[in-house]
Each structure stands twice: as structure tokens, then as C-alpha cells.
Enzyme design. Sequence first.
Site, PDB file in Angstrom:
ATOM      1  N   LYS A 195       0.807  -1.234   0.000  1.00 26.50           N
ATOM      2  CA  LYS A 195       0.000   0.000   0.000  1.00 26.50           C
ATOM      3  C   LYS A 195       0.839   1.282   0.000  1.00 26.50           C
ATOM      4  O   LYS A 195       0.468   2.290   0.604  1.00 26.50           O
ATOM      5  CB  LYS A 195      -0.966   0.027   1.199  1.00 26.50           C
ATOM      6  CG  LYS A 195      -1.835  -1.218   1.311  1.00 26.50           C
ATOM      7  CD  LYS A 195      -2.654  -1.229   2.587  1.00 26.50           C
ATOM      8  CE  LYS A 195      -3.285  -2.579   2.840  1.00 26.50           C
ATOM      9  NZ  LYS A 195      -4.000  -2.659   4.096  1.00 26.50           N
ATOM     10  N   ASP A 230      -7.834  -7.053  10.435  1.00 27.71           N
ATOM     11  CA  ASP A 230      -9.209  -6.535  10.455  1.00 27.71           C
ATOM     12  C   ASP A 230     -10.260  -7.647  10.415  1.00 27.71           C
ATOM     13  O   ASP A 230     -11.348  -7.489  10.955  1.00 27.71           O
ATOM     14  CB  ASP A 230      -9.433  -5.534   9.317  1.00 27.71           C
ATOM     15  CG  ASP A 230      -9.063  -6.080   7.947  1.00 27.71           C
ATOM     16  OD1 ASP A 230      -8.591  -7.230   7.858  1.00 27.71           O
ATOM     17  OD2 ASP A 230      -9.244  -5.351   6.959  1.00 27.71           O
TER      18      ASP A 230
END
Length: 500
Positions: A195, A230
Amino acid sequence: MGKVAVGATVVCAAAVCAASVYIVRRRMQSSGKWARVIEILRVLEEDCATPIAKLRQVADAMTVEMHAGLASEGGSKLKMLISYVDNLPSGEEHGFFYALDLGGTNFRVMRVLLGGKEGRVVKQEAKEVSIPPHLMTSGSDELFNFIAEALANFVATEGEDFHLPEGRQRELGFTFSFPVKQTSLSSGTLIKWTKGFSIEDTVGQDVVGELVKAMERVGLDMNVTALVNDTVGTLAGGRYYNPDVVAAVILGTGTNAAYVERAHAIPKWHGLLPKSGEMVINMEWGNFRSSHLPLTEYDHLLDFDSLNPGEQILEKIISGMYLGEILRRVLLKMADEAAFFGDSVPPKLRIPFIIRTPNMSAMHSDTSPDLKVVGSKLKDILEVPTTSLKMRKVVVSLCDIIASRGARLSAAGIYGILKKLGRDAPKDGETQKSVIAMDGGLFEHYTQFSECMESSLKELLGDEASGSVEVIHSNDGSGVGAALLAASHSQYLDDVSETS
């Protein structure tokens, strides 16, 4: 009639005849090109087909890979990572806990006040912080110092509601959404950055250790109780409100699943069996692949052009990052081979990922008689000034084919998890409820996708078994879920049980 008049008549007739031939030829070419459009559509539909028998094969393959991944490291395309979370929230948790969610160019800090079964989440406060671009490629100390300072500043704003008992440390759940080799509940080494981050001296280091050192440097006394991703956080958040939650699935930009496994069913686990007898497994199911997956020429080319060829195959056909890109590639073939948008290919159509999945969802959802939304999206994104209703209908059909395949394969994956747990069929005399906690923008905002996924899961389960399986939306697992895991693994749990 004079010679000039006769000549003019003959020339005129010849011109009319030539024009007629040209029009007929254009119509034949046009009908031939349209036939090619329909042929490309038909082949895509065939290649993306997911009849129930195919979905069962995918589910069976998923279950086989789950067994293999639990048996040994590297034994499967599914990593089946041990999360070290063996004690999910029950709703009894009291006190206040912090969460830090680092998963991209922004991070969030949060505090949550828990009031047990009666109060649940009494209060929560959060702050989002942008990471300066230069810190994404600097040194490890610089990045974690910035995060620790932001966390310390947030702690300094605690109100009277958030009262810390005498002699106790603040406790934090740390959601870190980058590839990590977890070594305990509260430690894990960074495998690689993604990312846009590229900080070499963090790779191979314990990310919790890096955070703790930075907190010490800024004078912040806080214990990192849990390091989670997550998906595990979503599972924790779901279980907190519903004791029947057995698995969590993220369907967003990417995709993943986590579920509660019986500890004795994990051959590669060599430690002491946890008291709960359970262990949360982070499947990393985006990397699943099987000969039973219905892949098209567009999928193979997309994979070849990607940064990670041969990896994350399931993710590349079901997640929000890629659905719009598959649509673009099909439209480009239609434009190239069948002049779908006219004599020239719109230049914007050649730009990878220019059609984002939210745009695809908006076109798929268009119920206006003239499909006005489809027309405006094609104009805004691809700069195609005008499109016929016939063309717009083709675009909606493409959206439906691509989204339905993704949704039905997602359902097959969930069915595979339920099969692994023995929850895919009703048991004599038992009424066991199985709840799947879902999160992610694709599931939450792409209505056709989520509805198709749920109906496909019911189709796989059958009428009787589907009555005991429920899909729910569990929001913000990466935030509240991490704080809840800090609570359920608190160093002060024994103190609480002794005083209660």
C-alpha cells in the site's frame, strides 16, 4: 430528352445505386459487429457460469485446502494463520480500552468504554490521522514516533468518563493490516510492506516492539494486549454482540475470512491447548485457487498484468479492487473487435482500473427506463458522449455476469467453512445457530452482490439448514473489534473475576 439530361439521369441513378450498396454494406457490417458483441457477451456468460454443482466443487476444494493448511505450514494455498486469539469477547467485558488501526495512508486511534452485558459499548471516541507521505518511505523510528505521538495526544484528551483504576496500565488492541508472521497474541514480525509503504528497517522486526519503543520514547505507558488483522477484529466484534458468530468475512477492496476452529483440529499447533479449546484462524482466503474456479481470458490477463501473478486468485475474481477492472477489459475487447463505442476506441478505456467497482455498482443498480445512470457513467468515466439503449443494456448484463460470479463464489467459500465446522447440515435433535459476521464496502454498498451472495448460500444449504445460518453486517471490526480483543485478553482479567 437531351443528351445532357439523359447523362445526368444515368449518373444520378448510379450514385443512388452506389449509396444504396454502401448503406446495405454498412448495415451488414453493423449487424456483423453487433453479432460479435453478443458473441463476446455469450462466451463471458458461459465462462463465468456458477451452477450449483460447480459451487459445491469449489466449497469442497476450499474445505480440503483448509485441512491441508491446518496440517502444516506451506501445506496449502490457504495460509490458515494461527491468530493466538483463543478468547473472544463475551459481552461481559468492563472498563475502557484503546485501539490503533493502521492499514493505509491514514490511521485511527480509538477508545471504547465497555459496560458489561447491560451497558455494552457505553461510549467510544476516535480520531483519524493522515500519515505524511515522506514517513511512508523513511525509517521505522520516524514512522512509529509519529504514531506514538498522535496516540499520546489522543490519550491526553481523555474525559472524566474514561477513568483508569489506580495502578493499572492502559491497554491497546493493535490492528495492523500488512503481512505479518504472528508469533504470539501480542507480537508479530513484518513480512513486507504494501500500500505504498517502503521502510526497509521495519521488515523482519516485531511491529509491536517497534510501537512499544516509540511509546516509551514519548513517555506513554500503555500495554499492547493484542495484535490482530481486520478480519479477526470483525469476528471479535460480531461475537461480542452475538454468541452464535462462528466466522467473519471481509468483502471490500480485498477479501479475507476468519473463523473459530477447535484447537485439537489444528495439527500444526504445537503449544498447550488453550483453556477455551478454541483458536481463531485467519484463513487469508483471497489466495485460494482451484481448477474448479470459473476463470475467463480476462482473469488470466488481469493476473498476468498484476504485481503478484499467480497469487490471490480468488481475490482477483470476487473483490471490489478487481470487479470494475474485469468489466473494463470486456468492454475494451468489445470496442476493439466489434466497434462497440464506434469506429474508434475511447482512449480512457485503455487506462487500467479506470472503472471502479462503485461505478459498476451504480450502473448495475440502474432501474430507469432508459438506463440514464449507465449513460452518464460511460460519459463521465470513458468520455463516450452518446450511447444507445441497446448498448447500455449490454453494459448492465456484463455487470450482472461479473458480480453474480463473485457473489456466488463468495457464498461457496462460506459454505466451505460451514462444511469444515460440520455446520452445513442440520443435526438430529440439535438446533445449532451459525452466524457469519460480514464487513467491507462491497458487501455493504453493492446491493445486488450481497443479495446474490445470500440467496446463493441459501441455495447451497437447502431450506432446512439455511434456517439455522444467518449472515449479519458487523461494522468496524478493525476499530471496535481490536479494543474488544484487548478487553477479552486483558492482563487484569483475573482481578475482575476475583472481585465479581
